[in-house]
Write a protein that holds these residues in place. Structure first.
Motif, PDB file in Angstrom:
ATOM      1  N   GLU A 105      -8.966   2.779   1.002  1.00  0.00           N
ATOM      2  CA  GLU A 105      -7.688   2.305   0.954  1.00  0.00           C
ATOM      3  C   GLU A 105      -7.623   1.793  -0.442  1.00  0.00           C
ATOM      4  OE1 GLU A 105      -5.331   2.185   3.148  1.00  0.00           O
ATOM      5  OE2 GLU A 105      -6.302   2.260   5.051  1.00  0.00           O
ATOM      6  N   ASP A 106      -8.697   1.962  -1.254  1.00  0.00           N
ATOM      7  CA  ASP A 106      -8.652   1.135  -2.512  1.00  0.00           C
ATOM      8  C   ASP A 106      -7.718   1.936  -3.627  1.00  0.00           C
ATOM      9  OD1 ASP A 106     -11.010  -0.207  -1.883  1.00  0.00           O
ATOM     10  OD2 ASP A 106     -12.365   0.827  -2.964  1.00  0.00           O
ATOM     11  N   GLY A 107      -7.382   3.078  -3.171  1.00  0.00           N
ATOM     12  CA  GLY A 107      -6.364   3.875  -4.257  1.00  0.00           C
ATOM     13  C   GLY A 107      -5.039   3.568  -4.010  1.00  0.00           C
ATOM     14  N   GLY A 108      -4.559   3.029  -2.588  1.00  0.00           N
ATOM     15  CA  GLY A 108      -3.370   2.784  -2.463  1.00  0.00           C
ATOM     16  C   GLY A 108      -2.694   1.568  -2.492  1.00  0.00           C
ATOM     17  N   VAL A 109      -3.527   0.604  -2.644  1.00  0.00           N
ATOM     18  CA  VAL A 109      -3.124  -0.813  -2.973  1.00  0.00           C
ATOM     19  C   VAL A 109      -2.498  -1.076  -4.416  1.00  0.00           C
ATOM     20  CG1 VAL A 109      -3.849  -3.213  -2.535  1.00  0.00           C
ATOM     21  CG2 VAL A 109      -4.819  -1.534  -1.004  1.00  0.00           C
ATOM     22  N   MET A 110      -1.409  -1.897  -4.142  1.00  0.00           N
ATOM     23  CA  MET A 110      -0.859  -2.165  -5.592  1.00  0.00           C
ATOM     24  C   MET A 110      -0.446  -3.584  -5.481  1.00  0.00           C
ATOM     25  SD  MET A 110       1.570   0.993  -6.635  1.00  0.00           S
ATOM     26  CE  MET A 110       1.499   0.515  -8.398  1.00  0.00           C
ATOM     27  N   ALA A 111      -0.469  -4.408  -6.633  1.00  0.00           N
ATOM     28  CA  ALA A 111      -0.113  -5.870  -6.600  1.00  0.00           C
ATOM     29  C   ALA A 111       0.919  -6.189  -7.695  1.00  0.00           C
ATOM     30  CB  ALA A 111      -1.312  -6.699  -7.066  1.00  0.00           C
TER      31      ALA A 111
ATOM     32  N   SER B  92       0.758  -1.160   0.061  1.00  0.00           N
ATOM     33  CA  SER B  92       0.118   0.196   0.073  1.00  0.00           C
ATOM     34  C   SER B  92       1.042   1.086  -0.188  1.00  0.00           C
ATOM     35  CB  SER B  92      -0.848  -0.051   1.287  1.00  0.00           C
ATOM     36  OG  SER B  92      -1.728   1.135   1.342  1.00  0.00           O
ATOM     37  N   THR B  93       0.620   2.174  -0.852  1.00  0.00           N
ATOM     38  CA  THR B  93       1.564   3.385  -1.077  1.00  0.00           C
ATOM     39  C   THR B  93       0.771   4.707  -1.511  1.00  0.00           C
ATOM     40  OG1 THR B  93       3.306   3.926  -2.077  1.00  0.00           O
ATOM     41  CG2 THR B  93       2.025   2.889  -3.494  1.00  0.00           C
ATOM     42  N   SER B  94       1.443   5.869  -1.527  1.00  0.00           N
ATOM     43  CA  SER B  94       0.915   7.060  -1.929  1.00  0.00           C
ATOM     44  C   SER B  94       1.953   7.434  -3.084  1.00  0.00           C
ATOM     45  CB  SER B  94       0.957   8.008  -1.002  1.00  0.00           C
ATOM     46  OG  SER B  94       2.052   8.270  -0.379  1.00  0.00           O
ATOM     47  N   VAL B  95       3.082   6.365  -3.318  1.00  0.00           N
ATOM     48  CA  VAL B  95       4.006   6.962  -4.444  1.00  0.00           C
ATOM     49  C   VAL B  95       4.052   5.649  -5.477  1.00  0.00           C
ATOM     50  CG1 VAL B  95       5.574   8.429  -3.091  1.00  0.00           C
ATOM     51  CG2 VAL B  95       5.700   6.185  -2.827  1.00  0.00           C
ATOM     52  N   HIS B  96       2.667   5.862  -6.294  1.00  0.00           N
ATOM     53  CA  HIS B  96       2.424   4.616  -7.156  1.00  0.00           C
ATOM     54  C   HIS B  96       3.434   4.796  -8.367  1.00  0.00           C
ATOM     55  CE1 HIS B  96      -1.315   5.556  -5.163  1.00  0.00           C
ATOM     56  NE2 HIS B  96      -1.579   4.475  -5.446  1.00  0.00           N
ATOM     57  N   ASP B  97       4.073   6.059  -8.675  1.00  0.00           N
ATOM     58  CA  ASP B  97       4.921   6.146  -9.934  1.00  0.00           C
ATOM     59  C   ASP B  97       6.106   5.162  -9.663  1.00  0.00           C
ATOM     60  OD1 ASP B  97       2.946   7.945 -10.705  1.00  0.00           O
ATOM     61  OD2 ASP B  97       4.422   9.737 -10.676  1.00  0.00           O
ATOM     62  N   PHE B  98       6.570   5.432  -8.382  1.00  0.00           N
ATOM     63  CA  PHE B  98       7.853   4.707  -8.017  1.00  0.00           C
ATOM     64  C   PHE B  98       7.739   3.111  -8.372  1.00  0.00           C
ATOM     65  CE2 PHE B  98      10.143   2.380  -4.715  1.00  0.00           C
ATOM     66  CZ  PHE B  98      11.392   2.595  -5.187  1.00  0.00           C
ATOM     67  N   TYR B  99       6.398   2.548  -8.061  1.00  0.00           N
ATOM     68  CA  TYR B  99       6.449   1.201  -8.100  1.00  0.00           C
ATOM     69  C   TYR B  99       5.783   0.847  -9.560  1.00  0.00           C
ATOM     70  CZ  TYR B  99       6.782   1.115  -2.762  1.00  0.00           C
ATOM     71  OH  TYR B  99       7.071   1.270  -1.711  1.00  0.00           O
ATOM     72  N   GLU B 100       5.107   1.707 -10.215  1.00  0.00           N
ATOM     73  CA  GLU B 100       4.603   1.312 -11.457  1.00  0.00           C
ATOM     74  C   GLU B 100       5.714   1.213 -12.330  1.00  0.00           C
ATOM     75  OE1 GLU B 100       0.048   3.059 -11.848  1.00  0.00           O
ATOM     76  OE2 GLU B 100       1.721   4.468 -12.131  1.00  0.00           O
ATOM     77  N   ARG B 101       6.680   2.049 -12.372  1.00  0.00           N
ATOM     78  CA  ARG B 101       8.035   1.951 -13.210  1.00  0.00           C
ATOM     79  C   ARG B 101       8.475   0.323 -13.096  1.00  0.00           C
ATOM     80  NH1 ARG B 101      11.583   3.264 -10.747  1.00  0.00           N
ATOM     81  NH2 ARG B 101      13.250   3.539 -12.014  1.00  0.00           N
ATOM     82  N   LEU B 102       8.420  -0.055 -11.874  1.00  0.00           N
ATOM     83  CA  LEU B 102       9.088  -1.465 -11.424  1.00  0.00           C
ATOM     84  C   LEU B 102       7.929  -2.661 -11.820  1.00  0.00           C
ATOM     85  CD1 LEU B 102      10.409  -0.340  -8.345  1.00  0.00           C
ATOM     86  CD2 LEU B 102      11.908  -0.649 -10.390  1.00  0.00           C
TER      87      LEU B 102
END
Ligand SMILES: CC(C)(COP(=O)(O)OP(=O)(O)OC[C@H]1O[C@@H](n2cnc3c(N)ncnc32)[C@H](O)[C@@H]1OP(=O)(O)O)[C@@H](O)C(=O)NCCC(=O)NCCS
Length: 179
Positions: free
Chosen positions: A148-154, A115-125
């Motif tokens: 929390e919906d907007g923060g969770v990444m997989a 869960s994050t607020s810095v999506h860009d960092f993880y999206e690149r990866l």
């Protein structure tokens, strides 16, 4: 000569000094909101750290959790405590740490999540934003966690590679932030 190295170890194998350095890194990298419960969330699984001259300058933890996508349970590596020392950010250290995390997830787990607020960092990866509704399981009750919906990444791979990112996603409740 200054030596930097990336290392991976479990909390059980970590020295008291190393855990102290990781805690110190969080104090400088995160604002005052880093709580005791947040600290508890980074313990009990794996740590990936980059050390420079013996000092921890970047960190990520992976802890085991069961996440359910629709009705299917996945042995998930949940990523916590991702931080780079403020004086060393934008040098690629966070990306190197997450690359090692990705290897760890693929070898030990069925799915990655965070869960994050810095999506860009993880999206690149290669991480994907969760698009479906999120929930938390409190004993037998499933509670919606709309905020929390907007923060969770997989990070889907292997057994989870075809999961539908618009499905419901749930985790077990825990002290502090559930996600
Ligand atoms: C997020 C964080 C770990 C990134 O670490 P880092 O070592 O600076 O990361 P990298 O140098 O590998 O960054 C690579 C790229 O990711 C992106 N990126 C890095 N930090 C970013 C941020 N805070 N917001 C958005 N994108 C970011 C940029 O595209 C960057 O490339 P660029 O420097 O060429 O622009 C670091 O900023 C940090 O510790 N922040 C405070 C704690 C925090 O918020 N942790 C995340 C909690 S989920």
């Amino acid at each position: 000569m200054v030596m930097s190295a990336i290392v991976r170890f479990t909390t059980a194998d970590a020295s008291r000094e190393c855990l102290g350095q990781i805690r110190g890194l969080f104090s400088t990298a995160f604002d005052e909101n880093f709580t005791e419960q947040d600290w508890e969330h980074v313990l009990g699984g794996w740590h990936v750290v980059i050390k420079d001259d013996g000092v921890v300058i970047a960190h990520a933890a992976v802890v085991a959790r069961v996440l359910e996508v629709a009705d299917r349970a996945f042995h998930t590596g949940y990523v916590e405590g991702v931080a780079t020392h403020p004086g060393r950010q934008r040098e690629g250290l966070g990306s190197q740490t997450m690359s090692e995390v990705s290897h760890l997830l693929r070898s030990e787990f069925e799915l990655g999540a965070l869960s994050t607020s810095v999506h860009d960092f993880y999206e690149r990866l290669g991480w994907k934003r969760w698009q479906g509704p999120t929930y938390v399981q409190h004993n037998s009750e499933l509670v919606r966690t709309e905020e929390e919906d907007g923060g969770v990444m997989a990070l889907p791979f292997g057994p989870s590679r075809d999961i539908d990112l618009t499905s419901s996603l749930s985790c077990q409740s825990r002290p502090g932030d559930d996600w």
